[in-house]
Scaffold this active site. Sequence first.
Site, mmCIF file in Angstrom:
data_model
loop_
_atom_site.group_PDB
_atom_site.id
_atom_site.type_symbol
_atom_site.label_atom_id
_atom_site.label_comp_id
_atom_site.label_asym_id
_atom_site.label_seq_id
_atom_site.Cartn_x
_atom_site.Cartn_y
_atom_site.Cartn_z
ATOM 1 N N SER A 142 1.039 -1.114 0.033
ATOM 2 C CA SER A 142 0.062 0.057 0.171
ATOM 3 C C SER A 142 0.941 1.212 0.026
ATOM 4 O O SER A 142 2.114 1.103 0.154
ATOM 5 C CB SER A 142 -0.722 0.107 1.117
ATOM 6 O OG SER A 142 -1.616 1.219 1.293
ATOM 7 N N TYR A 155 -1.835 -0.673 10.462
ATOM 8 C CA TYR A 155 -1.963 -0.835 8.950
ATOM 9 C C TYR A 155 -1.008 -0.579 8.411
ATOM 10 O O TYR A 155 -0.436 -1.227 7.467
ATOM 11 C CB TYR A 155 -3.428 -0.308 8.467
ATOM 12 C CG TYR A 155 -3.605 -0.373 7.063
ATOM 13 C CD1 TYR A 155 -3.904 -1.508 6.437
ATOM 14 C CD2 TYR A 155 -3.150 0.538 5.994
ATOM 15 C CE1 TYR A 155 -4.325 -1.837 5.087
ATOM 16 C CE2 TYR A 155 -3.323 0.348 4.496
ATOM 17 C CZ TYR A 155 -3.900 -0.787 4.056
ATOM 18 O OH TYR A 155 -4.036 -0.807 2.734
#
Length: 252
Positions: A142, A155
């Site tokens: 990501s 995350y």
Amino acid sequence: MDLKDKIALITGAGSGIGRASSLLMAKQGAKVVLVDFNQETGEETLKMVKEQGGEGVFVQADVSKDEDVQRYVQTAVDTFGRIDVFFNNAGIIQKFAPLTEVEETEFDRIMSVNVKGVFLGLKYVLKVMENQGCGSIINTASTAGVRSEHSTSVYSASKHAVIGLTKSASLEYVKKGIRVNAICPGGVKTALTNSVEQMFVQSGYVPEEIPNMRMGRYAQPEELAEMVAFLASDKASYMTGSVVVVDGGLTL
């Protein structure tokens, strides 16, 4: 076709980038092994693959469980005899919160799927590919693995870990005919991102900084699928250990 007669294994295939990539790789001639925790959406993807003339199977699995990962890998080998492409894609997003307010259970949940799931997939697929002497692996990281984002500490840490696993695996297997790369999406129109606004409403918490979508829109899953299919193909034959940002300028 770029992936004609290749065997492609895809986790998180029931929606978003996983579904779009499954459909594109099948369209390009690959036989697909679809993996998802959600049986209903996974079977929907398989139906879509078959409707466009493709061939594949679906395996319901929890990517954070060793026995489930071994089972989906073995299903691919038992069904098609090999694994040429592995899109190690399954992942989840955390509940937005300041680091000091993140519960330990939330930390464990994110790390279990996003890091352990990627690790286990690599562990068992690399064994198959090493025996073959070839293969292409694409991990989904990501932009949060490149540049941390507000109120997503766990995350972000998990996606930094995915990049670390990608680089380590690529280094270990670079002379064994196996390429390992990562994609870093930044804001993709999926069920996962659609749930973000609902998270804000339910929790009553909104981060101080919100990612700036410089193109004025989210990416479509199909735009990420094009990069996945490219990295899976022989057109990316000299790419390994690469961390490819596909974010519409988000990290600029």
